[in-house]
Scaffold this active site. Structure first.
Site, short mmCIF file in Angstrom:
data_model
loop_
_atom_site.label_atom_id
_atom_site.label_comp_id
_atom_site.label_asym_id
_atom_site.label_seq_id
_atom_site.Cartn_x
_atom_site.Cartn_y
_atom_site.Cartn_z
CB ILE A 1 37.67 -109.01 60.58
CG1 ILE A 1 38.28 -110.38 60.67
CG2 ILE A 1 38.65 -107.92 61.05
CD1 ILE A 1 39.42 -110.61 59.67
CG HIS B 1 34.92 -98.05 56.13
ND1 HIS B 1 36.17 -97.58 55.74
CD2 HIS B 1 34.98 -98.15 57.48
CE1 HIS B 1 36.93 -97.42 56.81
NE2 HIS B 1 36.23 -97.74 57.88
CG HIS C 1 32.27 -98.57 61.17
ND1 HIS C 1 32.99 -99.72 61.42
CD2 HIS C 1 33.18 -97.64 60.80
CE1 HIS C 1 34.28 -99.48 61.22
NE2 HIS C 1 34.42 -98.23 60.85
#
Ligand code: AMP
Length: 115
Positions: free
Chosen positions: A32, A101, A103
């Site tokens: 985002i 997560h 990236h």
């Protein structure tokens, strides 16, 4: 699923995100607040808070996450030019969302050492 986890909620479709890939175990979506022309976040559907919480049985899942990142890099046209894969862990590592997560950052040159 952790109901208070934003990435669990994205994986469940409860929070909108720009998905680029999803399968049984892995979901990928555009960050985002992108830090590069291509910035995709790749997560397991299953809630694992961080690298510190990984167990030996998670090895295959981690492989799926890396293979998904490889495919996304190819689809995004950055496989040949190169990209950076980052897993921030804990406070000093800069982790802000407690759902593990990866990236995927590409489309520009990345410096080393990182900040
Ligand atoms: P980290 O700081 O390594 O924990 O990375 C978390 C990343 O998630 C940051 O780059 C945020 O910009 C990104 N992020 C947070 N909320 C969302 C969201 N709702 N949709 C997409 N990306 C998000």
């Amino acid at each position: 699923m952790a109901s208070d986890c934003i990435f669990c909620r994205i994986a469940a479709g409860e929070i909108p995100a720009k998905l680029v890939r999803e399968d049984e175990n892995v979901v990928a979506f555009r960050d985002i607040d992108p830090k590069a022309p291509t910035h995709v976040v790749v997560i397991p559907r299953r809630h694992i808070a961080s690298v510190n919480d990984l167990e030996p049985g998670d090895a295959a899942l981690l492989g799926e996450i890396f293979l998904a990142a490889k495919e996304i890099a190819r689809e995004e046209g950055i496989a040949a030019s190169g990209y950076r894969l980052v897993v921030n862990t804990g406070r000093d590592g800069g982790q802000s969302v407690d759902h593990i997560h990866l990236h995927l950052l590409g489309g520009r040159r990345h410096s080393w050492p990182p900040g």
